[in-house]
Scaffold this active site. Structure first.
Site, PDB file in Angstrom:
ATOM      1  N   SER A  51       0.912  -1.288   0.026  1.00  0.00           N
ATOM      2  CA  SER A  51       0.155   0.001   0.091  1.00  0.00           C
ATOM      3  C   SER A  51       0.760   1.145  -0.072  1.00  0.00           C
ATOM      4  O   SER A  51       0.366   2.512  -0.418  1.00  0.00           O
ATOM      5  CB  SER A  51      -0.989   0.101   1.184  1.00  0.00           C
ATOM      6  N   LYS A  64       0.775   4.609   6.972  1.00  0.00           N
ATOM      7  CA  LYS A  64       0.233   5.530   5.862  1.00  0.00           C
ATOM      8  C   LYS A  64       0.676   6.907   6.009  1.00  0.00           C
ATOM      9  O   LYS A  64       1.746   7.378   6.950  1.00  0.00           O
ATOM     10  CB  LYS A  64      -1.437   5.592   6.033  1.00  0.00           C
TER      11      LYS A  64
END
Length: 356
Positions: free
Chosen positions: A123, A193
């Site tokens: 990701s 993230k």
């Protein structure tokens, strides 16, 4: 008849007569006057203290090290052992203590300073690859540091983000090493993230992008995955990020279940700052991927911060208000003085006119 002294020529002595006490033979070595006097004096009885001292043997006197040691090899060994002192402890006895100290330091470092985390997914490509090990700063949050835009952060699952992602069951050795910080944790449910917006910001993305924060477009080509669009396949916004929360997105927008996909949960996709473990500041493993994780320049562009953008206007307004009030007072004071002057001139006109 008196018995004379032996001449020392080896002639036999004459036998003593019956009834006479035999006399000891005189020594041929001359005796000193002191010895003669000591022998001639009668023996005195020995005191109890002297007898006790004689029975205990010679008394050792206080002397420097080695001064009272006997001569010869035995004396040298005694002096050597006295100088050598206490024998040092063997290394194998100290090894468990050293290991315990090392483990305690590792636990303290992992808890308060730095912790290693493993990247389990794609990701965050191309910034981070699957299998990378990153170091996360856990010290600055203790001093009140908050997540900032553009930082890569590790945070706990806010709830419902990882329900569909199974985590592997670690073995006992992995659990111990993870607990003390010598191995990344495989049991905790953590995510990594990039922070796009912080509390008070408004974030949005439509069509193929770009992502806008407080109306400013982000230039993300330096870190998003090549070929991916800023919005990915999920447009959103505008969303107002509440205070104390952050909006996060993965760098691989087509392969990241980030804030965009959890707007139906509590917080509308935002993450509480209390869930943030810390900022990932470097890639530590593998060696050929050593690198830092700086904040991209696009997050430093002017006007991105709402508070900073409004600050000049607020300061200008704050400075203008006193100035306007001051001018109005001066104008009012000038009008008052002018009115008084006019009244004085009118009063003085009468006498002058009368004189005329």
């Amino acid at each position: 008849m008196a018995v004379g002294a032996r001449s020392g020529t080896g002639e036999p002595e004459e036998p003593a007569r019956r009834g006479e006490t035999p006399q000891p033979a005189a020594s041929s070595v001359p005796q000193s006057p002191t010895q003669s006097r000591a022998e001639s004096e009668p023996s005195r009885p020995e005191s109890p203290a002297a007898a006790r001292t004689r029975s205990q043997g010679p008394v050792a006197l206080d002397k420097p090290d080695g001064a009272g040691a006997p001569d010869g090899p035995a004396g040298e060994e005694t002096v050597g052992s006295m100088k050598k002192g206490k024998k040092p402890r063997a290394f194998w006895k100290e090894l468990p203590i050293l290991i315990g100290i090392a483990l305690l330091l590792a636990l303290l470092i992992k808890t308060f300073l730095v912790q290693a985390f493993s990247i389990p997914s794609d990701s965050m490509q191309d910034t981070l690859q699957r299998g990378d090990r990153v170091l996360v700063d856990k010290l600055t949050p203790w001093f009140g540091a908050k997540p900032q835009r553009g930082e890569v952060v590790v945070f706990h699952d806010p709830g419902g983000w990882l329900n569909e992602t199974p985590t592997p069951e670690p073995n006992p050795v992995q659990k111990v090493l993870s607990f003390i910080g010598l191995m990344p944790s495989a049991e905790e449910k953590d995510l990594i993230k990039r922070v796009i917006a912080v509390g008070g910001d408004t974030v949005e993305c439509h069509g193929s992008g770009p992502v806008k924060v407080n109306g400013k477009a982000l230039k993300e080509s330096s870190y998003i995955f090549p070929g991916a669009t800023p919005c990915g396949d999920r447009a959103f916004g505008p969303i107002h990020v509440p205070k104390g929360r952050i909006w996060v997105m993965g760098d691989h927008r087509d392969d990241s279940l980030d804030s965009r996909y959890h707007q139906n949960l509590k917080g509308r996709g935002t993450v509480s700052e209390d869930e943030v473990v810390g900022r990932a500041f470097t890639i530590a493993w593998p060696v050929n991927r050593w690198a830092t994780l700086p904040v991209p320049d696009t997050f430093d562009q002017p006007g991105l911060d709402k508070a900073m953008a409004a600050a000049p206007a607020a300061l200008g307004l704050a400075g203008a208000v006193p100035l306007v009030l001051w001018r109005r007072r001066r104008q009012a004071a000038g009008l008052t003085v002018g009115a008084v002057g006019d009244a004085g001139a009118t009063t003085g006109a009468g006498p002058e006119g009368g004189r005329e």
